[in-house]
Design a protein around this motif. Structure first.
Motif, PDB file in Angstrom:
ATOM      1  N   LYS A  45      -7.280  -3.417  26.593  1.00  0.00           N
ATOM      2  CA  LYS A  45      -7.957  -4.555  25.958  1.00  0.00           C
ATOM      3  C   LYS A  45      -7.561  -4.639  24.481  1.00  0.00           C
ATOM      4  N   ASP A  46      -7.320  -5.857  24.030  1.00  0.00           N
ATOM      5  CA  ASP A  46      -6.905  -6.164  22.654  1.00  0.00           C
ATOM      6  C   ASP A  46      -5.531  -5.596  22.304  1.00  0.00           C
ATOM      7  N   ARG A 129      -8.694  -8.899  27.296  1.00  0.00           N
ATOM      8  CA  ARG A 129      -7.864  -9.771  26.460  1.00  0.00           C
ATOM      9  C   ARG A 129      -6.691  -8.970  25.899  1.00  0.00           C
ATOM     10  N   GLY A 560     -15.576 -11.013  21.629  1.00  0.00           N
ATOM     11  CA  GLY A 560     -14.133 -11.011  21.367  1.00  0.00           C
ATOM     12  C   GLY A 560     -13.775 -10.063  20.243  1.00  0.00           C
ATOM     13  N   THR A 561     -12.684 -10.352  19.587  1.00  0.00           N
ATOM     14  CA  THR A 561     -12.172  -9.495  18.520  1.00  0.00           C
ATOM     15  C   THR A 561     -12.950  -9.731  17.226  1.00  0.00           C
ATOM     16  N   ASP A 612     -12.970  -4.687  19.334  1.00  0.00           N
ATOM     17  CA  ASP A 612     -13.392  -5.683  20.316  1.00  0.00           C
ATOM     18  C   ASP A 612     -14.831  -5.436  20.739  1.00  0.00           C
ATOM     19  N   ASN A 614     -16.527  -6.868  23.732  1.00  0.00           N
ATOM     20  CA  ASN A 614     -16.030  -7.673  24.844  1.00  0.00           C
ATOM     21  C   ASN A 614     -17.112  -8.381  25.653  1.00  0.00           C
TER      22      ASN A 614
END
Length: 643
Positions: A45-46, A129, A560-561, A612, A614
Motif C-alpha cells: 500500500k502507498d 493504493r 488515504g495518504t 497512509d 487507509n
C-alpha cells in the motif's frame, strides 16, 4: 434427594453435548482470523513504483471462498484497468491475484477487493493504493472529484456506518429469527427433559398441567417454529447472496450463487448440517402430530432424539458463525464459548419463552389454589435450569467480548460495540427482573398461598363439625383468596416480561452478527468529494515519562495518504532535533494490525513523512522518540479521521 437426582440427571444429559462439540472441533479447528482481512500485498500500500507491475498479489488472514472473493484495479479516473482475471490461487487459499496489462502508464491506482470468509461466510471489502512514477520520478496527482475506487464492488457496506440498508436488514432479520427459533426450540427440549420429566409427584393437577404443556408445544408450536427456522435458515443464505451481488435479487437467487455459497466453504458445509437437523426435527414433529396416542416408551425415545438434535443444532449454528473465524490459538475456545453462550440462552431465555407461551396459558382454567401450587412447584423445578443458564452466560459472555474485540473503546465507537453495550444492559435488566420474581414475588405468593390453604382447611373442618357458614362466606378466606390472586397476577406479569427482555437480547445479538464483519464505526457514509469539515489534525501531548512534549500534525487527516509532521520539545520546552521519530498507526475500529511511518528531519526543527490512513474512523497514533542513548520515549493520541 429429589434435587440431587435432578442435578445428576442434568449433568448426564448435558454431558452428551461436550463429546459432540469436541468431535466437530477436532475436524474443524483450523487457524483463522476475525474475518478475511488483508495482511499484505504486492505492490504494498502507498508503494511508488518505477517499473509498472504485471499483477497484484494479496494475502489475507484466512481461507477465502474462491467463487465469491474477487478484486478490481482502477486508475485515477475510476476506470478499470486489470485483466478481469482475479482469482484465489490454487496452492494457497489465502492468496488472491489479479493480472495487469503490460506497460501500465504512470499514475495512481487503487486495488479494490472483496472477500468472503470460508469459515463464517462474512463478506468484507477494502482497498490498496499504489502509484507508478513517470520517467522523471514524479507521480501524477489525483485531480478528479470522485476518489479512485469509489463505488467499485459495492463500495463500503452500510453496516460499516452502523446503518441497515435493505440487504443488511434482511440479513439481520434472518439471523435474528434463526437465533430466536433455535433458542426457543432447544429451550423446549430442555424443558421436556429437565423440568417435565423430573416431576416425581403423584399430584394429579400438577401432572395434568405438565401434560397440557407438552401437548400444547407438540401440537401447536413445534411445527410452526421449525418451519420458520427452515425459512430463516434459507434466508441467511439469501442475505449473503445479496451482500455479494450488491443487492441484485436475480443474482442472489440464482442457482449458481447458492452452489458457490454452499460447496466452496466450510460455512456452506455447516449450513447444510443445520438444514439437515431441522428437516429431521420437522419429520419427528410431524410424526408426533399425526400419531398422538403413543406408548410411554416411544415418548421417551422421541424426547431423547429431540434433545440430541437440539445439541447438534447448537453445534452447527456455532460452527457456521462468527467464532469459526477467530485466530488459531483461540478458535477452539471461541467456538466452545459461543456454543456455551447459545446453550445458556436456550436454558434461560428459551426456558422463559416456554414458560410464558406454553406452560402459563394452560393454568388459566385451574382453580386458584391449584394454580398457585402448580406455578410454585413448576418454578421450583425450572429454577436450577435457569440458574445454570445464568452462570454459563456470565462466564461465556465476557470471554466472547474479549475474543471478538480489541479495546474497550470499541464499546462506544463501533456499531458492534454499541449493540453489545445495549445487550449487556438488557441482560442486567433481565437479571434484575428475575431476581424480583425469585426473591420477592415468589416468596410472597408461597407465603400467602400457605396461609390460604390453612384457612381453607380450618374453615372446612369447622363447617363439618359445627355446620357453620359455607367456605365462600368466610371473610378471612376471602381476603386471603384475593391476596393469592393478586400475588399470582403480579408473579405472572413478571414472568411474561422476562422473555420480552430475552427477545430484545437476541435482537441485539442479531445486530452484532450483522455489524461484526469488520467492527467498523457507526459513521456516515463516505462522500465522493472532500467536505469543508475535513481539517488537518493538530495536537500536543507528552510522552508517558513526561520527558518530551510532542506537537503532531496530520494533514489533510482523511482517508488515504497523509503527511505526519512532528516537532519534539524537551523537558525545558526547547526544540530537540537530535532524536529519531516514528509514528505507529493502529485502527481502533477493527483489527488491521499496526503500521509504522519513519519521519525524516526537514532542517526546520520538524520531522515529517507521508503515511497512509487507509479508511475513515478512529485511529490511535503512537509517536516514538529515540534518543542518541538509544532510549525510547513514546506518547499516544486518538484521532478521528473523516472519509
Amino acid at each position: 434427594m429429589l434435587y440431587l437426582r435432578r442435578f445428576r440427571t442434568m449433568g448426564r444429559m448435558l454431558g452428551l453435548a461436550f463429546p459432540l462439540v469436541v468431535l466437530l472441533l477436532f475436524f474443524s479447528a483450523l487457524p483463522a482470523e476475525a474475518h478475511a482481512i488483508l495482511l499484505r500485498s504486492d505492490p504494498g500500500k502507498d508503494a511508488v513504483l518505477s517499473t509498472p507491475p504485471t499483477r497484484v498479489s494479496m494475502w489475507f488472514s484466512e481461507d477465502l471462498n474462491p467463487t465469491s472473493s474477487t478484486a478490481e484495479v482502477v486508475n485515477a479516473t475510476n476506470t478499470r484497468v486489470d485483466a478481469k482475471d482475479a482469482q484465489v490461487t490454487a496452492n494457497d487459499p489465502r492468496e488472491m491475484i489479479v493480472s495487469l496489462p503490460a506497460n501500465l502508464p504512470p499514475g495512481v491506482y487503487v486495488v479494490v477487493w472483496r472477500t468472503q470468509s470460508a469459515d463464517d461466510g462474512h463478506v468484507l471489502r477494502g482497498s490498496v493504493r499504489f502509484s507508478v512514477a513517470a520517467a522523471d520520478g514524479t507521480v501524477p496527482q489525483v485531480t478528479g472529484k470522485v476518489a479512485p475506487g469509489t463505488g467499485i464492488l459495492g463500495g463500503t457496506s452500510n453496516t460499516a456506518s452502523g446503518q441497515l440498508d435493505t440487504t443488511s436488514f434482511i440479513s439481520f432479520l434472518m439471523i435474528t429469527l434463526v437465533d430466536l427459533c433455535v433458542v426457543f426450540w432447544v429451550g423446549a427440549q430442555l424443558w421436556h427433559n429437565f423440568v417435565l420429566q423430573l416431576n416425581d409427584t403423584e399430584d394429579v393437577e400438577l401432572r395434568a398441567a405438565d401434560q397440557r404443556a407438552a401437548a400444547r408445544f407438540e401440537h401447536g408450536f413445534a411445527l410452526p417454529v421449525l418451519l420458520l427456522l427452515l425459512v430463516a435458515n434459507i434466508g441467511v443464505l439469501i442475505g449473503q447472496g445479496l451482500d455479494i451481488s450488491n443487492g441484485d435479487w436475480g443474482q442472489a437467487l440464482a442457482p449458481t450463487t447458492f452452489q458457490d455459497l454452499l460447496f466452496h466453504s466450510r460455512f456452506g458445509s455447516f449450513w447444510i448440517l443445520r438444514l439437515g437437523v431441522v428437516v429431521i426435527a420437522l419429520v419427528l414433529a410431524a410424526f408426533t402430530n399425526v400419531v398422538r396416542e403413543r406408548p410411554r416408551a416411544m415418548d421417551s425415545i422421541l424426547s431423547w432424539l429431540n434433545l440430541l438434535l437440539s445439541l447438534a443444532l447448537l453445534t452447527a449454528v456455532t460452527l457456521s458463525g462468527h467464532a469459526a473465524a477467530v485466530s488459531g490459538n483461540l478458535q477452539t475456545f471461541a467456538i466452545l464459548g459461543d456454543w456455551l453462550h447459545l446453550l445458556a440462552a436456550s436454558l434461560w431465555v428459551g426456558g422463559m419463552l416456554y414458560l410464558s407461551l406454553i406452560y402459563l396459558p394452560g393454568l388459566r382454567r385451574s382453580a386458584l389454589s391449584e394454580r398457585a401450587y402448580v406455578l410454585l412447584s413448576t418454578l421450583g423445578r425450572f429454577s436450577p435450569l435457569a440458574l445454570v443458564g445464568v452462570v454459563i452466560m456470565a462466564i461465556s459472555g465476557p470471554f466472547n467480548a474479549v475474543v471478538h474485540m480489541d479495546s474497550f473503546a470499541q464499546l462506544l465507537t463501533t456499531a458492534y460495540g454499541r449493540s453489545l453495550s445495549i445487550k449487556v444492559l438488557l441482560v442486567v435488566a433481565l437479571l434484575v427482573t428475575s431476581a424480583i420474581h425469585v426473591l420477592v414475588y415468589r416468596p410472597r405468593l408461597k407465603k400467602v398461598a400457605a396461609q390460604y390453604d390453612r384457612a381453607v382447611d380450618q374453615t372446612e373442618a369447622s363447617a363439618d363439625d359445627e355446620e357453620k357458614r359455607p367456605l365462600a362466606s368466610a371473610p378471612e378466606v376471602k381476603q386471603l383468596e384475593r391476596a393469592v390472586e393478586r400475588q399470582s397476577r403480579r408473579l405472572t406479569k413478571v414472568l411474561h416480561w422476562e422473555p420480552v427482555l430475552g427477545v430484545a437480547v437476541l435482537v441485539c445479538t442479531g445486530l452484532m452478527n450483522v455489524f461484526a464483519g469488520s467492527l467498523l464505526p457507526a459513521v456516515s457514509q463516505p462522500t465522493s468529494q472532500p467536505t469543508a469539515t475535513v481539517k488537518p489534525y493538530h495536537g500536543t501531548f507528552p510522552t508517558k515519562d513526561h520527558q518530551f512534549t510532542i506537537n503532531l500534525t496530520v494533514s489533510p487527516n482523511r482517508f488515504g495518504t497523509n503527511v505526519f509532521t512532528v516537532s519534539v520539545l524537551d523537558s525545558k520546552g526547547k526544540p530537540d532535533t537530535n532524536v529519531g521519530v516514528s509514528v505507529y498507526t493502529s485502527m481502533l475500529d477493527m483489527d488491521m494490525g499496526t503500521d509504522s511511518v519513519n519521519l525524516q528531519p526537514d532542517g526546520k526543527g520538524h520531522f515529517s513523512a507521508q503515511g497512509d490512513l487507509n479508511m475513515g474512523g478512529h485511529w490511535q497514533l503512537r509517536v516514538e522518540i529515540r534518543t542518541p542513548e538509544d532510549t525510547l520515549h513514546s506518547g499516544t493520541v486518538d484521532i478521528t479521521t473523516p472519509f
